[in-house]
Design a protein around this motif. Structure first.
Motif, PDB file in Angstrom:
ATOM      1  N   VAL A  71       0.829  -1.205   0.000  1.00  0.00           N
ATOM      2  CA  VAL A  71       0.000   0.000   0.000  1.00  0.00           C
ATOM      3  C   VAL A  71       0.865   1.256   0.000  1.00  0.00           C
ATOM      4  O   VAL A  71       1.716   1.420   0.881  1.00  0.00           O
ATOM      5  CB  VAL A  71      -0.898   0.038   1.270  1.00  0.00           C
ATOM      6  N   ARG A  73       1.695   4.894   0.928  1.00  0.00           N
ATOM      7  CA  ARG A  73       1.303   5.675   2.103  1.00  0.00           C
ATOM      8  C   ARG A  73       0.221   6.707   1.764  1.00  0.00           C
ATOM      9  O   ARG A  73      -0.629   7.037   2.594  1.00  0.00           O
ATOM     10  CB  ARG A  73       2.563   6.366   2.655  1.00  0.00           C
ATOM     11  N   ALA A  93      -2.588  -1.619   8.634  1.00  0.00           N
ATOM     12  CA  ALA A  93      -1.152  -1.318   8.672  1.00  0.00           C
ATOM     13  C   ALA A  93      -0.616  -1.505  10.088  1.00  0.00           C
ATOM     14  O   ALA A  93       0.437  -2.114  10.297  1.00  0.00           O
ATOM     15  CB  ALA A  93      -0.898   0.094   8.180  1.00  0.00           C
ATOM     16  N   VAL A 100       2.446  -0.795   4.442  1.00  0.00           N
ATOM     17  CA  VAL A 100       2.292   0.597   4.005  1.00  0.00           C
ATOM     18  C   VAL A 100       3.685   1.179   3.805  1.00  0.00           C
ATOM     19  O   VAL A 100       4.515   1.136   4.710  1.00  0.00           O
ATOM     20  CB  VAL A 100       1.507   1.419   5.039  1.00  0.00           C
TER      21      VAL A 100
END
Ligand SMILES: [Zn+2]
Length: 381
Positions: A71, A73, A93, A100
């Motif tokens: 992912v 941020r 996360a 992340v």
């Protein structure tokens, strides 16, 4: 529809993991939440993760498949997601369920490379074939698309519409043989106890040392992908076995037995227990105890112990001939040999994942409860 979204997100939560033993594909979350054609909905939607996971499950004919999500941020503050969705990603996360990263770069491909996973993406990867030759292999890169029968996975780079995982790469195998520690306090990916950070005991997600994600390689050094810091070697990763629950011929869930026992039952209270009650009809639910079967590694052996009221049956080498069936009851235990699996009730089977492929013709369909937990069914289309 709206009130159901958080319920769907809860379901999806059980399908994201950084556990290298359980994941079946790698995805870039920031990319796939924007596949608007999957449901013709908002510019960005977390429900699309569920849609893609369901497509993967149909393709591999298993329920409960899990993906490794990288992912960016920026997604945590993406105004196209609802505040609830952003909160959910942040929680994932914190729990180490997703990675992340400030700059994901090609981390999705690195994870796929190290673990031998297919990647689900629409990105053009042509320029990366030199670095990752498997991109050209069938079944390693698939595009989530809308097919005639709804969302599905299509052949992409390399062709092949059926996901074709391989073994971890030699580098991946070397990294996965060890446990790693991040110097950053409370690191959710490489903290003490194999993940979960300083509050591992309070985490809602059950993690064991075996579930630690693969490190990132920075200039050849194993590093934390989240904190960009070199990891220290914290010893050998415990031995583990990959198991599966097959109900009515369909694999419902995979799980790992490593350094502590795992209990399977209708609704076990034990930490890390595998709950099967939601997949059972009334009769099977009455037969199967809350805690029914205990599985444990003892040295090189995988040991199954019946802890139920009504008993279990061992099926030697997978034989469904009742003359071969060995009754296990009253706390009896037995080493599971090659191909052996245990039946908690006819059609409700637990054994090594490699010995229990999905095979719908294999067992009475009547065992299954009416409502399988496919995310798709609750998505309004
Ligand atoms: Zn870290």
């Amino acid at each position: 529809m709206r009130f159901e979204i958080s319920k769907v997100l809860d379901t999806i939560e059980g399908r994201v993991t950084t556990d290298p033993t359980l994941v079946r594909a790698a995805v870039d979350l920031a990319e796939l939440v924007r596949f608007t054609d999957l449901d013709r909905g908002r510019p960005a939607s977390m429900l699309r993760l569920g849609i893609v996971i369901d497509a993967l499950g149909r393709q591999v004919q298993e329920d409960g498949v899990q993906v490794y999500a990288v992912v960016h941020r920026g997604l945590l503050s993406d105004g196209d997601l609802t505040s609830n969705e952003r909160m959910v990603v942040r929680r994932w996360a914190d729990d180490g369920l997703v990675e992340v990263l400030n700059n994901p770069g090609d981390r999705m491909l690195e994870v796929a490379d190290l673990l031998g996973l297919p990647v689900l993406t629409r990105a053009r990867l042509d320029g990366l074939r030199g670095r990752y030759p498997w991109i050209g292999q069938p079944g390693r890169v698939l595009a989530p698309v809308v097919g005639a029968g709804g969302p599905t996975l299509a052949a992409h780079a390399g062709g092949g519409a059926v996901p074709a995982p391989t073994d971890p790469s030699p580098t991946g195998a070397r990294l996965l043989a060890r446990l790693w520690r991040c110097p950053e306090p409370g690191c959710a990916l490489f903290g003490a106890g194999g993940g979960g950070g300083a509050f591992a005991d309070l985490a809602r997600v059950h993690r064991t040392a075996i579930s630690q994600p693969p490190p990132s390689l920075r200039g050849g050094a194993p590093s934390c992908p989240r904190h960009d810091r070199p990891l220290t070697d914290a010893g050998a990763r415990p031995r583990h076995e990959m198991l599966a629950v097959r109900i009515g011929g369909l694999v419902r869930q995979r799980f790992v037995v490593a350094d502590r026992p795992v209990v399977v039952g209708r609704a076990p209270e034990e930490d890390g227990g595998i709950t099967v009650g939601q997949w059972l009809n009334d009769e099977a639910r009455r037969w199967i105890s809350r805690s029914h079967l205990r599985l444990e590694l003892r040295g090189a052996d995988l040991v199954a112990q019946d802890v139920s009221t009504n008993g279990s049956g061992l099926r030697p080498r997978g034989s469904l001939d009742d003359d071969d069936r060995i009754t296990l009851n009253r706390q009896q235990s037995r080493v599971l040999g090659p191909g052996d699996f245990v039946e908690l009730y006819p059609g409700v089977q637990v054994g090594r994942a490699a010995d229990l492929p999905s095979a719908a013709a294999f067992a009475p369909a009547s065992v299954m409860a009416e409502a399988p937990t496919m995310t798709m069914r609750t998505v309004d289309r």
